[in-house]
Design an enzyme around this catalytic site. Structure first.
Site, short mmCIF file in Angstrom:
data_model
loop_
_atom_site.label_atom_id
_atom_site.label_comp_id
_atom_site.label_asym_id
_atom_site.label_seq_id
_atom_site.Cartn_x
_atom_site.Cartn_y
_atom_site.Cartn_z
N HIS A 74 -3.15 -3.24 -5.98
CA HIS A 74 -3.48 -2.74 -4.64
C HIS A 74 -4.97 -2.88 -4.37
O HIS A 74 -5.78 -2.10 -4.87
CB HIS A 74 -3.01 -1.28 -4.50
CG HIS A 74 -3.19 -0.73 -3.13
ND1 HIS A 74 -3.45 0.60 -2.88
CD2 HIS A 74 -3.17 -1.32 -1.91
CE1 HIS A 74 -3.57 0.79 -1.57
NE2 HIS A 74 -3.40 -0.36 -0.98
N GLU A 134 -6.11 -0.61 -7.45
CA GLU A 134 -5.17 0.29 -8.11
C GLU A 134 -4.12 -0.60 -8.81
O GLU A 134 -3.47 -1.41 -8.16
CB GLU A 134 -4.48 1.21 -7.09
CG GLU A 134 -5.43 2.22 -6.47
CD GLU A 134 -4.75 3.14 -5.44
OE1 GLU A 134 -5.26 4.24 -5.20
OE2 GLU A 134 -3.71 2.75 -4.86
N SER A 172 0.82 -1.21 0.00
CA SER A 172 0.00 0.00 0.00
C SER A 172 0.85 1.26 0.00
O SER A 172 0.33 2.35 -0.22
CB SER A 172 -0.95 0.00 1.19
OG SER A 172 -0.31 -0.47 2.34
N ASN A 194 -4.51 6.84 -1.21
CA ASN A 194 -3.84 7.26 0.02
C ASN A 194 -3.19 8.62 -0.10
O ASN A 194 -2.88 9.25 0.90
CB ASN A 194 -2.81 6.21 0.45
CG ASN A 194 -3.46 5.08 1.22
OD1 ASN A 194 -4.55 5.25 1.77
ND2 ASN A 194 -2.83 3.93 1.22
#
Ligand code: NAD
Length: 519
Positions: free
Chosen positions: A155, A167, A134, A205
């Site tokens: 991801h 992702e 991540s 993120n």
């Protein structure tokens, strides 16, 4: 295989039942990924360094599936067939015939690199390798592999069976056909893939940082309480406010992600971690998992009611001042609530700035543009100013943040309360900070999304999809940009930049380009 050689990846060529998927790391994420791959029909090998971990993960998957069978979402035969496809493995050599190996081990560079190099040596040239990291750069993970072009980030989000987003992260060496093969595979697995270039935080993120950071910064400035900020942002359509969400994620985890993005960007102030969160971590107030965070037994303010000032017998005349999408939305809401109003499109300038918003009796109620109520009052020589937050989704607003000028008269306060009652909104009275809550949060989310696209991390549609599917945002950054227009966002960020003199509020060149009608 050389890097220039074109290869036909077995996973993209052959049906699921003939392409084995190996998952290494049988923790929370590994178990979820194994389940999803088996559900799509692949034979799955699940491996872990810890003795019995793979078996325990299979038992955990079986438990979850039993719930689905009970609810009628899956038949017992489907469950049995799915479970039969997952086999715990104990030796790397058992994975040699896999068409895809997904690495889902501990989030540390060295063990991951070591494992990826061993896999690279073990697997035939037509097998792909993916990492569920991540936060670690795919480019860095690929360094040392003999064929780094076949490594790609895949991801997933937690919980894997439920979360749609994947992702697909390309490092500097990742071959485009590898990223495309994984994109197609993710679709076959019922997921929605979005391409990302490997940069700190990838898409979700990274773009999500301001959602936490702006509220933490408002708390540091004593602007309001966590309950007020959460309430304000839920009124903009977010399922959870930032403070309750950080309590759920865990402050230790959330703080680590922020630090990782901050450090990976060489200390860019845009991502600076918060002392407020540091204190929560230091004090062991990690959130729901320990029973206390922002909220907890001794901070039971989640449902605290906002005192509503008494209004007037009758509502003074209301005008809508200025133009723009937020004003149009307010106009529709006033009509919906049966409030009569007049519209003034041209407005007088105050201190060189135009204000847009509402006029109720003598009270000027501008939508925040980053100026404080005190500044408007000072520059106009008129006491009755109340700055309001952006009602980005008027029909969802239950409570909206406001800030009053210091000399606001008693009559002005009553006129204001009458207006809020007519609008059906609870006024969340905050300290007179620039940009209040929703406006500065949404503007900064748009800004971060714009920078991600400007820097080629993803495209605009990908940014929108990722934020809606990965963290359930009500809109993606580019949808807000289209809804609100670039002008109010630029104005707000410029004021915040001027006020705080911080790099944090520098405006993405992409938004500037949109303002000038380009990009
Ligand atoms: P976890 O701690 O639940 O599981 C990791 C597992 O890997 C453990 O069972 C551990 O025994 C095993 N392991 C460690 N080193 C190993 C090795 N060398 N070989 C084989 N097994 C090994 O962690 P997790 O939450 O499942 O996270 C795993 C990965 O997924 C990390 O890279 C993490 O960043 C990423 N991720 C996690 C989440 C999340 O919400 N938890 C979301 C997206 C991505």
């Amino acid at each position: 295989m050389t890097e220039t050689q074109t290869s036909s990846w077995r996973i993209a060529q052959q049906p699921a039942e003939r392409t084995k998927v190996a998952v290494i790391g049988a923790g929370v994420m590994g178990a979820g990924i194994a389940q999803v791959a088996a559900q799509a029909g692949h034979p799955v090998a699940l491996m872990d360094v810890r003795d019995g971990a793979a078996q325990a993960a299979v038992a955990q998957i079986a438990k979850g599936l039993a719930g689905l069978v009970d609810k009628g979402r899956m038949t017992a035969q489907q469950r049995d067939a799915l479970l039969e496809r997952i086999s715990p493995a104990s030796q790397m050599s058992e994975l040699a015939d896999a068409a895809l190996v997904i690495e889902v081990i501990v989030e540390r560079l060295e063990p991951k690199r070591e494992l990826l190099q061993a896999l690279d040596a073990l697997l035939p040239p037509d097998a792909l390798i993916a990492s569920n990291t991540s936060s670690i750069s795919i480019t860095a993970l690929a360094n040392g592999m003999a064929t780094p072009g076949r490594l790609v980030g895949m991801h997933f989000f937690n919980p894997v069976p439920q979360m749609k987003l994947v992702e697909v992260v390309s490092g500097a060496e990742t071959r485009p056909d590898v990223a495309h093969a994984i994109e197609a595979l993710a679709r076959l697995w019922g997921k929605t893939p979005v391409h990302a270039r490997s940069t700190p935080g990838f898409i979700v993120n990274r773009i999500a940082r301001p959602y936490y950071a702006e509220s933490l910064s408002l708390l540091q400035e004593q602007a309001g309480t966590p309950a007020q900020l959460d309430r304000a942002l839920r009124g903009a359509g977010f399922r959870m406010g930032p403070c309750e969400l950080m309590d759920l994620i865990g402050h230790d985890t959330n703080f680590l992600v922020t630090q990782s993005v901050f450090n990976a960007n060489y200390g860019d102030r845009r991502f600076v971690p918060s002392l407020v969160q540091q204190a929560l971590v230091d004090g062991g107030r990690l959130g729901r998992k320990v029973g206390k965070g922002f909220y907890g037994a001794d901070l039971a303010e989640a449902g605290a009611a906002e005192p509503i000032a008494p209004g007037l017998e009758s509502l003074p005349p209301v005008s809508l001042v200025g133009q723009g999408p937020l004003l149009d939305g307010l106009g529709r809401w006033l009509t919906h609530k049966g409030v009569d109003f007049t519209r003034h499109e041209a407005v007088a300038a105050v201190g060189g700035a135009h204000w847009t918003g509402l006029l109720v009796g003598d009270v000027r109620v501008p939508l925040t543009c980053g100026r404080t109520a005190a500044q408007w009052a000072h520059e106009s020589g008129h006491a009755d100013w109340v700055v309001m937050d952006w009602p980005v989704a008027p029909d969802r607003v239950e409570a909206l943040a406001v800030a009053c000028a210091p000399q606001l008269s008693a009559l002005g306060r009553a006129q204001m309360a009458a207006l809020w009652q007519a609008l059906g909104w609870v006024p969340l009275t905050l300290r007179d900070v620039p940009g209040l809550v929703v406006a500065r949060t949404v503007a900064m989310l748009v800004n971060e999304g714009a920078d991600a696209v400007w820097q080629g991390v993803c495209d605009a549609a990908g940014a929108d999809l990722a934020m809606k599917l990965g963290v359930n945002y009500p809109s993606g950054p580019f949808e807000w940009l289209a809804q609100l227009g670039a002008v109010p966002i630029v104005e707000l960020l410029e004021r915040l930049f001027e006020t705080y003199r911080s790099e944090r509020y520098r405006i993405s060149p992409l938004i500037q380009m949109r303002r000038w009608g380009a990009a």
